[in-house]
Design a protein around this motif. Structure first.
Motif, short mmCIF file in Angstrom:
data_model
loop_
_atom_site.label_atom_id
_atom_site.label_comp_id
_atom_site.label_asym_id
_atom_site.label_seq_id
_atom_site.Cartn_x
_atom_site.Cartn_y
_atom_site.Cartn_z
N GLY A 186 1.01 39.08 6.77
CA GLY A 186 1.00 37.98 5.81
C GLY A 186 2.29 37.18 5.85
O GLY A 186 3.20 37.47 6.63
N PRO A 187 2.41 36.18 4.98
CA PRO A 187 3.60 35.32 4.98
C PRO A 187 4.83 36.01 4.41
O PRO A 187 4.71 36.91 3.56
N PHE A 188 5.99 35.62 4.91
CA PHE A 188 7.28 36.05 4.36
C PHE A 188 7.95 34.78 3.86
O PHE A 188 8.37 33.94 4.65
N VAL A 189 8.03 34.62 2.56
CA VAL A 189 8.50 33.38 1.95
C VAL A 189 9.87 33.60 1.31
O VAL A 189 10.03 34.48 0.46
N VAL A 190 10.83 32.80 1.73
CA VAL A 190 12.21 32.92 1.24
C VAL A 190 12.47 31.91 0.14
O VAL A 190 12.20 30.71 0.30
N VAL A 191 13.01 32.40 -0.97
CA VAL A 191 13.45 31.54 -2.07
C VAL A 191 14.96 31.67 -2.19
O VAL A 191 15.45 32.75 -2.53
N ASP A 192 15.69 30.63 -1.88
CA ASP A 192 17.15 30.64 -2.01
C ASP A 192 17.50 30.23 -3.44
O ASP A 192 17.59 29.05 -3.75
N CYS A 193 17.70 31.23 -4.30
CA CYS A 193 17.93 30.94 -5.72
C CYS A 193 19.22 30.16 -5.94
O CYS A 193 19.36 29.44 -6.93
N GLY A 194 20.18 30.27 -5.03
CA GLY A 194 21.43 29.55 -5.17
C GLY A 194 21.28 28.06 -5.00
O GLY A 194 22.13 27.28 -5.45
N ASN A 195 20.20 27.62 -4.36
CA ASN A 195 19.98 26.19 -4.13
C ASN A 195 18.94 25.59 -5.05
O ASN A 195 18.57 24.42 -4.88
N LEU A 196 18.45 26.37 -6.01
CA LEU A 196 17.46 25.86 -6.95
C LEU A 196 18.14 25.17 -8.13
O LEU A 196 18.94 25.78 -8.82
N THR A 197 17.86 23.92 -8.34
CA THR A 197 18.40 23.21 -9.50
C THR A 197 17.47 23.43 -10.69
O THR A 197 16.26 23.61 -10.52
N GLU A 198 18.02 23.41 -11.88
CA GLU A 198 17.23 23.67 -13.08
C GLU A 198 16.11 22.66 -13.24
O GLU A 198 15.07 22.96 -13.82
N THR A 199 16.29 21.43 -12.76
CA THR A 199 15.28 20.40 -12.93
C THR A 199 14.11 20.56 -11.96
O THR A 199 12.99 20.13 -12.25
N LEU A 200 14.36 21.18 -10.81
CA LEU A 200 13.31 21.28 -9.79
C LEU A 200 12.85 22.71 -9.54
O LEU A 200 11.96 22.92 -8.71
#
Length: 467
Positions: A186-200
């Motif tokens: 299945g897919p391996f999906v990366v979420v870089d929490c350090g680059n997530l802005t509160e608005t998006l």
């Protein structure tokens, strides 16, 4: 009958434990320091009683090596250092138990009985999940432990929290867990929490429907939805905005989410792996990270060691990165000179494996079509740092000069040289932290008792914070 090794520099403790276990019919081996203890462990033992504060090293750092010795003994830490000093790290490193001195004979015997019962059951039980080829390079005891933990994690659906400094390879470990698991296709999906802005962040995680906000010209699935049937990897989860920690907790519990502007909830069957270089428990204590989310994240917890604790792996990693860089730039294969390898193994690698990879790439570029990589091919900052390396640590500092044969009188004895360098180090350390021992311990990574021992030898003044 079991073979029990006691490693403690206190003769009274060694003799007391020896009498206690000998009365139970066990074979006892005694060592007053780490070197002797490692030699005896190599002969094959069932249980090791290990003191943390030893004259020739930190018992904490020896746990992996002892556990990897023949017969793979269980390690029981027994220490006189108070306030559970090192308990969490000892247990995280795989120690069976942590006993504070003075310990009653009853508690010591009970701990031994438990560990021997475990070893009997373990031998009768099913074979453990052996690590497979996961792309992770390393033969050192800490990495053997990590790879075993990765294989165990891959065999489950539990959430995994990967801990470690920047550059130790947390994403590589996460990919190994995914690849070995039943979700590997299945897919391996990366979420870089350090680059997530509160608005998006909500749109990035949960997607949105067309017209939900300005610029939303089409429906978007979101990273949580993309991970359906696979693994969702939250990198640097400690950076997740506080507002989103609550919403993600519900998503984690229910595996359901609502896209921004959506009228109905959607479901996603994902397995969560998270990683951080921060102390989430400390952040939870200050309210910066939700404790209930932390509990959900760390069903399984795997700590990845820094490169400075993986000395045996540096030659293997260096050769790997040189090979990769040669292939990338179409250059002939190269080997590492002995001088360069001594320098690499003596450097502390604050940027860990990632830094080593970058340095080897730079060295390959500098070497061009040369067949051998030498220290002169390294970046200047690394060669400069080697000038201050302690030769006793196994490094060969670039540019260092030694007295030629016949002039031995020009070279000070090593013990005198090391004492001089130690004094300089602790003078600078105490000046930086205003002579506060607790702060010095945090800055240097040494225990408070070790700080006091070094300061007493160097006659450097100290103070402690008032509580």
């Amino acid at each position: 009958m079991a073979r029990i090794l006691i490693i403690d520099d206190d003769e009274l403790i060694r003799n007391s434990l020896s009498r206690c276990f000998a009365d139970m019919g066990h074979e006892i081996l005694l060592a007053g320091d780490l070197r002797a203890g490692m030699d005896l462990a190599a002969t094959g033992v069932d249980v090791v009683y290990l003191d943390l504060h030893l004259p020739d090293g930190d018992g904490q750092k020896a746990i992996d090596g002892l556990a990897a010795s023949p017969a793979h003994p269980e390690i029981i830490v027994i220490t006189g250092l108070g306030n559970n000093y090192g308990a969490r790290q000892s247990l995280a490193n795989g120690a069976w138990d942590y006993i504070r001195k003075p310990a009653s004979p009853q508690s010591v015997r009970a701990s031994l009985a438990d560990v021997l019962a475990y070893r009997r059951d373990h031998r009768r039980g099913p074979a453990t999940h052996e690590p497979c080829d996961d792309g992770i390079l390393g033969v050192s005891p800490p990495m053997q432990r990590v790879r075993t933990r990765i294989a165990q994690a891959a065999d489950s659906e539990a959430g995994v929290l990967l801990l470690g400094e920047t550059g130790v390879g947390k994403e590589l470990a996460a990919r190994a867990i995914h690849a070995q698991s039943r979700r590997g296709a299945g897919p391996f999906v990366v979420v870089d929490c350090g680059n997530l802005t509160e608005t998006l962040v909500e749109s990035a995680l949960y997607g949105h429907v067309r017209g939900a906000f300005t610029g939303a010209h089409a429906d978007r699935k979101g990273l949580v939805g993309e991970a359906d049937g696979g693994t969702l990897f939250l990198d640097e989860v400690g950076e997740l905005p506080p507002v989103q920690q609550k919403s993600f907790l519900r998503v984690l519990q229910e595996r359901r989410y609502r896209p921004v502007g959506g009228a109905r909830e959607l479901s996603s069957d994902f397995r969560l792996v998270a990683a951080t270089n921060r102390d989430l428990e400390a952040l939870a204590g200050t309210g910066e990270f939700r404790s209930d989310l932390l509990f959900r994240l760390r069903t399984l917890e795997i700590g990845l060691p820094p490169l400075r604790e993986r000395g045996e792996d540096i030659p293997l990693l260096a050769a790997h990165f040189i090979g990769v860089s040669c292939d990338r730039y179409g250059l002939p294969a190269k080997r590492v000179s002995a001088q360069l390898m001594r320098l690499l193994t003596g450097y502390p690698w604050p940027g860990n494996v990632r830094e080593l990879g970058n340095v080897m790439e730079a060295a390959v570029i500098a070497a061009g079509r040369d067949a051998v990589v030498y220290p002169k091919h390294l970046p200047g900052h690394l060669r400069f740092s080697a000038l201050d390396a302690d030769p006793g640590d196994g490094a060969a500092p670039a540019g260092a000069s030694f007295a030629p044969p016949g002039r031995a009188g020009d070279v000070v004895p090593y013990d005198e040289y090391k004492a001089r360098r130690d004094k300089e180090y602790f003078q600078e350390l105490m000046a930086l932290c205003s002579h506060d021992v607790s702060t010095a311990s945090l800055m240097s990574g040494l225990s408070v008792p070790s700080i006091y021992r070094h300061l007493g030898l160097a006659n450097i003044p100290t103070r402690r914070k008032k509580t």
